[in-house]
Write a protein that holds these residues in place. Structure first.
Motif, PDB file in Angstrom:
ATOM      1  N   MET A   1      -4.154   1.152  -5.841  1.00  0.00           N
ATOM      2  CA  MET A   1      -3.810   1.452  -7.242  1.00  0.00           C
ATOM      3  C   MET A   1      -2.447   2.508  -7.091  1.00  0.00           C
ATOM      4  O   MET A   1      -2.689   3.650  -6.038  1.00  0.00           O
ATOM      5  CB  MET A   1      -4.738   2.144  -8.111  1.00  0.00           C
ATOM      6  CG  MET A   1      -4.148   2.745  -9.370  1.00  0.00           C
ATOM      7  SD  MET A   1      -5.452   3.425 -10.519  1.00  0.00           S
ATOM      8  CE  MET A   1      -6.792   4.091  -9.444  1.00  0.00           C
ATOM      9  N   THR A   2      -1.398   2.368  -7.461  1.00  0.00           N
ATOM     10  CA  THR A   2      -0.371   3.257  -7.274  1.00  0.00           C
ATOM     11  C   THR A   2      -0.182   4.350  -8.570  1.00  0.00           C
ATOM     12  O   THR A   2      -0.354   3.981  -9.746  1.00  0.00           O
ATOM     13  CB  THR A   2       1.015   2.629  -7.265  1.00  0.00           C
ATOM     14  OG1 THR A   2       1.002   1.432  -6.332  1.00  0.00           O
ATOM     15  CG2 THR A   2       2.246   3.576  -6.909  1.00  0.00           C
ATOM     16  N   VAL A   3      -0.495   5.734  -8.133  1.00  0.00           N
ATOM     17  CA  VAL A   3      -0.353   6.718  -9.138  1.00  0.00           C
ATOM     18  C   VAL A   3       0.869   7.486  -8.848  1.00  0.00           C
ATOM     19  O   VAL A   3       1.316   8.038  -7.552  1.00  0.00           O
ATOM     20  CB  VAL A   3      -1.484   7.937  -8.804  1.00  0.00           C
ATOM     21  CG1 VAL A   3      -1.366   9.043  -9.793  1.00  0.00           C
ATOM     22  CG2 VAL A   3      -2.833   7.138  -8.909  1.00  0.00           C
ATOM     23  N   ARG A   4       1.692   7.645  -9.803  1.00  0.00           N
ATOM     24  CA  ARG A   4       3.032   8.411  -9.967  1.00  0.00           C
ATOM     25  C   ARG A   4       2.960   9.500 -11.137  1.00  0.00           C
ATOM     26  O   ARG A   4       2.615   9.159 -12.074  1.00  0.00           O
ATOM     27  CB  ARG A   4       4.146   7.581 -10.191  1.00  0.00           C
ATOM     28  CG  ARG A   4       4.503   6.863  -8.910  1.00  0.00           C
ATOM     29  CD  ARG A   4       6.057   6.181  -9.047  1.00  0.00           C
ATOM     30  NE  ARG A   4       6.354   5.825 -10.355  1.00  0.00           N
ATOM     31  CZ  ARG A   4       7.687   5.894 -10.943  1.00  0.00           C
ATOM     32  NH1 ARG A   4       8.513   6.220  -9.888  1.00  0.00           N
ATOM     33  NH2 ARG A   4       8.223   5.411 -11.912  1.00  0.00           N
ATOM     34  N   ILE A   5       3.326  10.858 -10.924  1.00  0.00           N
ATOM     35  CA  ILE A   5       3.824  11.636 -12.011  1.00  0.00           C
ATOM     36  C   ILE A   5       5.302  11.825 -12.124  1.00  0.00           C
ATOM     37  O   ILE A   5       5.863  12.083 -11.055  1.00  0.00           O
ATOM     38  CB  ILE A   5       2.940  12.881 -11.584  1.00  0.00           C
ATOM     39  CG1 ILE A   5       1.413  12.971 -11.512  1.00  0.00           C
ATOM     40  CG2 ILE A   5       3.201  14.151 -12.577  1.00  0.00           C
ATOM     41  CD1 ILE A   5       0.563  13.939 -11.332  1.00  0.00           C
ATOM     42  N   ILE A   6       5.773  11.528 -13.465  1.00  0.00           N
ATOM     43  CA  ILE A   6       7.011  11.669 -13.550  1.00  0.00           C
ATOM     44  C   ILE A   6       7.402  12.246 -14.659  1.00  0.00           C
ATOM     45  O   ILE A   6       6.480  12.600 -15.395  1.00  0.00           O
ATOM     46  CB  ILE A   6       7.429   9.973 -13.675  1.00  0.00           C
ATOM     47  CG1 ILE A   6       6.676   9.334 -14.753  1.00  0.00           C
ATOM     48  CG2 ILE A   6       7.532   9.298 -12.419  1.00  0.00           C
ATOM     49  CD1 ILE A   6       7.661   8.057 -15.108  1.00  0.00           C
ATOM     50  N   PRO A   7       8.599  12.669 -15.017  1.00  0.00           N
ATOM     51  CA  PRO A   7       8.934  13.559 -16.116  1.00  0.00           C
ATOM     52  C   PRO A   7       8.768  12.590 -17.467  1.00  0.00           C
ATOM     53  O   PRO A   7       8.678  11.288 -17.347  1.00  0.00           O
ATOM     54  CB  PRO A   7      10.653  13.837 -16.020  1.00  0.00           C
ATOM     55  CG  PRO A   7      10.714  13.757 -14.647  1.00  0.00           C
ATOM     56  CD  PRO A   7      10.018  12.679 -14.137  1.00  0.00           C
ATOM     57  N   SER A 186      13.463  21.648 -19.564  1.00  0.00           N
ATOM     58  CA  SER A 186      13.266  21.263 -18.231  1.00  0.00           C
ATOM     59  C   SER A 186      12.120  21.225 -17.585  1.00  0.00           C
ATOM     60  O   SER A 186      11.432  22.110 -17.724  1.00  0.00           O
ATOM     61  CB  SER A 186      14.376  21.795 -17.558  1.00  0.00           C
ATOM     62  OG  SER A 186      13.975  22.873 -16.806  1.00  0.00           O
ATOM     63  N   GLY A 187      11.930  20.234 -16.612  1.00  0.00           N
ATOM     64  CA  GLY A 187      10.735  20.229 -15.866  1.00  0.00           C
ATOM     65  C   GLY A 187      11.113  19.679 -14.649  1.00  0.00           C
ATOM     66  O   GLY A 187      12.186  18.969 -14.300  1.00  0.00           O
ATOM     67  N   LEU A 188      10.296  19.710 -13.545  1.00  0.00           N
ATOM     68  CA  LEU A 188      10.548  19.192 -12.434  1.00  0.00           C
ATOM     69  C   LEU A 188       9.338  18.426 -11.754  1.00  0.00           C
ATOM     70  O   LEU A 188       8.020  18.669 -12.112  1.00  0.00           O
ATOM     71  CB  LEU A 188      10.326  20.549 -11.328  1.00  0.00           C
ATOM     72  CG  LEU A 188      11.677  21.469 -11.659  1.00  0.00           C
ATOM     73  CD1 LEU A 188      11.452  22.757 -10.838  1.00  0.00           C
ATOM     74  CD2 LEU A 188      12.936  20.970 -11.761  1.00  0.00           C
ATOM     75  N   ALA A 189       9.642  17.300 -11.108  1.00  0.00           N
ATOM     76  CA  ALA A 189       8.519  16.576 -10.566  1.00  0.00           C
ATOM     77  C   ALA A 189       8.249  17.019  -9.141  1.00  0.00           C
ATOM     78  O   ALA A 189       9.478  17.627  -8.572  1.00  0.00           O
ATOM     79  CB  ALA A 189       9.087  14.985 -10.521  1.00  0.00           C
ATOM     80  N   GLY A 190       7.064  16.983  -8.679  1.00  0.00           N
ATOM     81  CA  GLY A 190       6.963  17.941  -7.465  1.00  0.00           C
ATOM     82  C   GLY A 190       6.150  16.861  -6.499  1.00  0.00           C
ATOM     83  O   GLY A 190       6.280  15.652  -6.579  1.00  0.00           O
ATOM     84  N   PRO A 191       5.593  17.489  -5.534  1.00  0.00           N
ATOM     85  CA  PRO A 191       4.774  16.632  -4.423  1.00  0.00           C
ATOM     86  C   PRO A 191       3.818  15.856  -4.886  1.00  0.00           C
ATOM     87  O   PRO A 191       3.560  14.796  -3.971  1.00  0.00           O
ATOM     88  CB  PRO A 191       4.479  17.987  -3.835  1.00  0.00           C
ATOM     89  CG  PRO A 191       4.108  19.094  -4.367  1.00  0.00           C
ATOM     90  CD  PRO A 191       5.109  18.713  -5.765  1.00  0.00           C
ATOM     91  N   ALA A 192       3.239  15.872  -6.160  1.00  0.00           N
ATOM     92  CA  ALA A 192       2.331  14.849  -6.337  1.00  0.00           C
ATOM     93  C   ALA A 192       2.776  13.481  -6.807  1.00  0.00           C
ATOM     94  O   ALA A 192       1.952  12.618  -6.833  1.00  0.00           O
ATOM     95  CB  ALA A 192       1.365  15.396  -7.569  1.00  0.00           C
ATOM     96  N   CYS A 193       3.980  13.434  -7.128  1.00  0.00           N
ATOM     97  CA  CYS A 193       4.745  12.064  -7.451  1.00  0.00           C
ATOM     98  C   CYS A 193       4.537  11.116  -6.320  1.00  0.00           C
ATOM     99  O   CYS A 193       4.757  11.690  -5.211  1.00  0.00           O
ATOM    100  CB  CYS A 193       6.032  12.301  -7.975  1.00  0.00           C
ATOM    101  SG  CYS A 193       7.290  13.389  -6.749  1.00  0.00           S
ATOM    102  N   GLY A 194       4.245   9.949  -6.706  1.00  0.00           N
ATOM    103  CA  GLY A 194       4.475   8.857  -5.635  1.00  0.00           C
ATOM    104  C   GLY A 194       2.786   8.947  -4.835  1.00  0.00           C
ATOM    105  O   GLY A 194       2.738   8.140  -4.233  1.00  0.00           O
ATOM    106  N   GLN A 195       1.984   9.708  -5.508  1.00  0.00           N
ATOM    107  CA  GLN A 195       0.546   9.597  -5.009  1.00  0.00           C
ATOM    108  C   GLN A 195      -0.088   8.264  -4.750  1.00  0.00           C
ATOM    109  O   GLN A 195       0.457   7.116  -5.780  1.00  0.00           O
ATOM    110  CB  GLN A 195      -0.331  10.445  -5.672  1.00  0.00           C
ATOM    111  CG  GLN A 195      -0.176  11.760  -5.390  1.00  0.00           C
ATOM    112  CD  GLN A 195      -1.393  12.656  -6.043  1.00  0.00           C
ATOM    113  OE1 GLN A 195      -2.341  11.981  -6.593  1.00  0.00           O
ATOM    114  NE2 GLN A 195      -1.204  13.758  -6.053  1.00  0.00           N
TER     115      GLN A 195
END
Length: 195
Positions: A1-7, A186-195
């Protein structure tokens, strides 16, 4: 399962809000006289807002918005697949969202949860929030809520935001996934994206 955190986007948050898990729907229903998925999505796009995708499908939204100088409100809700999103949100909260909010001068971040929502209460404690008080009759039908917070006082930092590695990225106004900004402030995507 692909998990991504995005804006977050209005489309993704509206989809999630239209497909809420029962616990989140009950909590939202008793806080608004009237609401719609689009209105809830618009309301939460203030401040920092993110979406968790599971296999490219939006399943949870979360974020924090400033109510006045130094006071922020944290929020989260999702579909029936929300439980699968919690580990990623928890990591992102400490690594990215917390430092973002702290960099904006937060002294207090609050979260309210329906007293009957035991999963949310356990998760808030796991995130390092302090239970402050019961809010009797806070819901429009007399439902009790619990107020949690993270606070920062002069010389101390109880906001779980300073211990995160993402603080340098926030200060430098960069993101680790090159995904840009989210929300009104504004917000920033960080190291957890693309988990």
């Amino acid at each position: 399962m692909t998990v991504r955190i995005i804006p977050a986007t209005l489309r993704d948050l509206s989809y999630i809000a239209a497909n809420l898990r029962p616990e989140d729907r009950a909590e939202i229903d008793c806080q608004f006289d009237e609401w719609s998925p689009a209105l809830l999505a618009l309301t939460t796009l203030q401040g920092f807002a993110y979406v968790v995708e599971l296999d490219d499908n939006p399943e949870a939204g979360f974020g924090a918005a400033e109510q006045r100088g130094g006071l922020w409100i944290a929020w989260s809700w999702g579909t029936r697949r929300m439980r699968r999103c919690v580990p990623g949100i928890t990591e992102f909260f400490h690594a990215v969202l917390g430092p973002q909010v702290a960099a904006r001068g937060a002294w207090r971040v609050e979260a309210r949860a329906l007293a009957a929502n035991e999963l949310a209460l356990r998760w808030l404690a796991r995130l390092g929030a302090t239970q402050r008080c019961r809010l009797p009759g806070y819901g429009r039908n007399g439902e009790d809520f619990l107020l949690y917070d993270w606070t920062r006082t002069l010389g101390e930092n109880h906001v779980p935001f300073s211990k995160a590695a993402g603080a340098e990225a926030v200060a430098a106004d960069t993101d680790h996934c090159r995904q840009g900004r989210a929300g009104a402030r504004s917000g920033l995507a960080g190291p957890a994206c693309g988990q």
